[in-house]
Design an enzyme around this catalytic site. Structure first.
Site, PDB file in Angstrom:
ATOM      1  N   THR A 165      36.943 -20.417  67.655  1.00  0.00           N
ATOM      2  CA  THR A 165      36.237 -21.443  66.880  1.00  0.00           C
ATOM      3  C   THR A 165      36.431 -21.134  65.399  1.00  0.00           C
ATOM      4  O   THR A 165      36.576 -19.974  65.034  1.00  0.00           O
ATOM      5  CB  THR A 165      34.741 -21.390  67.261  1.00  0.00           C
ATOM      6  N   VAL A 194      28.352 -30.513  75.131  1.00  0.00           N
ATOM      7  CA  VAL A 194      28.319 -30.348  73.678  1.00  0.00           C
ATOM      8  C   VAL A 194      27.709 -28.994  73.363  1.00  0.00           C
ATOM      9  O   VAL A 194      26.685 -28.622  73.941  1.00  0.00           O
ATOM     10  CB  VAL A 194      27.505 -31.480  73.007  1.00  0.00           C
ATOM     11  N   GLY A 195      28.343 -28.273  72.475  1.00  0.00           N
ATOM     12  CA  GLY A 195      27.863 -26.936  72.127  1.00  0.00           C
ATOM     13  C   GLY A 195      27.048 -26.943  70.848  1.00  0.00           C
ATOM     14  O   GLY A 195      26.500 -27.970  70.426  1.00  0.00           O
ATOM     15  N   ASP A 196      26.975 -25.783  70.232  1.00  0.00           N
ATOM     16  CA  ASP A 196      26.201 -25.609  69.006  1.00  0.00           C
ATOM     17  C   ASP A 196      26.914 -26.147  67.773  1.00  0.00           C
ATOM     18  O   ASP A 196      26.267 -26.536  66.797  1.00  0.00           O
ATOM     19  CB  ASP A 196      25.968 -24.109  68.791  1.00  0.00           C
ATOM     20  N   THR A 216      29.561 -18.847  65.140  1.00  0.00           N
ATOM     21  CA  THR A 216      30.447 -18.938  66.309  1.00  0.00           C
ATOM     22  C   THR A 216      29.802 -18.114  67.419  1.00  0.00           C
ATOM     23  O   THR A 216      28.928 -17.292  67.156  1.00  0.00           O
ATOM     24  CB  THR A 216      31.849 -18.396  65.999  1.00  0.00           C
ATOM     25  N   GLY A 217      30.224 -18.357  68.637  1.00  0.00           N
ATOM     26  CA  GLY A 217      29.688 -17.583  69.746  1.00  0.00           C
ATOM     27  C   GLY A 217      29.311 -18.455  70.918  1.00  0.00           C
ATOM     28  O   GLY A 217      29.737 -19.613  71.004  1.00  0.00           O
ATOM     29  N   HIS A 218      28.501 -17.913  71.810  1.00  0.00           N
ATOM     30  CA  HIS A 218      28.111 -18.626  73.028  1.00  0.00           C
ATOM     31  C   HIS A 218      27.190 -19.789  72.662  1.00  0.00           C
ATOM     32  O   HIS A 218      26.029 -19.589  72.294  1.00  0.00           O
ATOM     33  CB  HIS A 218      27.428 -17.655  73.993  1.00  0.00           C
ATOM     34  N   GLY A 219      27.722 -21.008  72.754  1.00  0.00           N
ATOM     35  CA  GLY A 219      27.039 -22.186  72.227  1.00  0.00           C
ATOM     36  C   GLY A 219      25.651 -22.421  72.788  1.00  0.00           C
ATOM     37  O   GLY A 219      24.724 -22.773  72.049  1.00  0.00           O
TER      38      GLY A 219
END
Ligand code: FWO
Length: 305
Positions: A165, A194-196, A216-219
């Protein structure tokens, strides 16, 4: 005010040596591009858009061309941007067949009365704005086809994958801050997930009275803790950028076992990078110097061209 830009290329586990060099070069070029825009008198918004556009066009990163594939083998992208001057923000989610979601997010911010457009509505808006569509294959890289195959074959999905990302934060000479974040999301995700990244307060935040952040990371974890706004809240409470980032990332890890990374710039021009994933490609440009790194305790400093 001396301009500052910081960029990230997502969280990552183990990057092969070859790929590491390409990622390093890419992230440095993106910071240089953003810094050039700032030095030429561009705004913080121009700079973060420029840096993220560069990374969306770079196939090694999980955004634009290079995005990971969903369960159907398609690319669906999320992006958001925010101007710290007036808190104006623009976001798009689940967009397909365009090269630069971050540019569409900026159009949402500047040409509509809304903050966030999704899926078909976003596509319609893109067409109305004259954004060209591209064949979907153009966003799909060989590496991501293989990665999806591997993921589908895997028994259990590992939360920490080798992704990429992208994001940027900047402070311009007028004291305005901005952030931009863009992603293809998570490999093998459900259609419509949809993520973060497009969510203001999770994927990023910018306020001239505090600073700017891109995450960034686990949404799913980032969404649950509102990682971006949470971190800036700690800054507002008087913590240093590093302390604030450690606290917010620590909270996400202890509550949810969620891993991620953040890049920050304060209204005073201080900057910080922090992550709990194995590594995070990053670069920061300020006062003619370019700082960069990928792994923990690995920072290089060079003169900017
Ligand atoms: C394991 C993590 C650190 C990898 C990281 N993923 C994202 O940032 C995904 C994005 N936040 C989402 O959930 O849509 C990456 O792409 O580098």
């Amino acid at each position: 005010m001396n301009p500052v830009i910081v960029v990230h290329g997502g969280g990552a586990s183990s990057i092969s040596k070859d790929r590491k060099e390409r990622v390093r070069q890419g992230i440095i070029k993106a910071a240089e591009e953003g810094y050039r825009i700032l030095r030429d008198g561009g705004s913080a918004v121009d700079a973060v858009e420029g840096a993220v556009t560069f990374l969306e066009n770079h196939p090694e990163f999980n955004a634009g061309c290079g995005s990971v594939l969903n369960v159907n083998g398609d690319v669906e992208m999320d992006a958001s941007i925010m101007n710290g001057k007036d808190l104006s923000a623009g976001a798009v989610s689940a967009v397909r067949c365009i090269a630069n979601p971050i540019k569409l997010a900026r159009l949402v911010m500047e040409k509509t009365t809304h903050c966030f457009l999704t899926d078909q509505g976003a596509a319609k808006f893109a067409a109305a704005m004259g954004v060209p569509t591209i064949p979907k294959e153009q966003l799909v890289t060989e590496r991501n086809v293989k990665r999806l195959e591997k993921e589908k074959g895997a028994l259990k999905s590992d939360c920490q994958q080798d992704l990429g990302t992208v994001g940027a934060v900047a402070l311009d000479s007028k004291g305005n801050v901005a952030y931009a974040t863009s992603t293809g999301g998570i490999v093998n995700k459900m259609v419509g997930r949809v993520g973060d990244t497009p969510c203001i307060g999770s994927g990023g935040y910018a306020d001239n009275d505090i600073g700017a952040i891109s995450t960034t990371g686990h949404g799913e974890s980032i969404l649950k803790v509102n990682l971006a706004r949470l971190t800036l809240f700690h800054v507002e409470q008087g913590r240093t950028l590093e302390e604030a980032a450690d606290m917010a990332l620590g909270y996400m890890k202890s509550k949810l076992r969620g891993l991620g990374g953040v890049i920050l710039v304060s209204k005073a021009g201080d900057w910080a990078v922090k992550w709990t994933s194995t590594s995070m490609p990053w670069a920061a440009a300020k006062d003619g110097k370019l700082h960069s790194g990928i792994d923990l305790n690995e920072t290089s400093v060079a003169d900017l061209p």
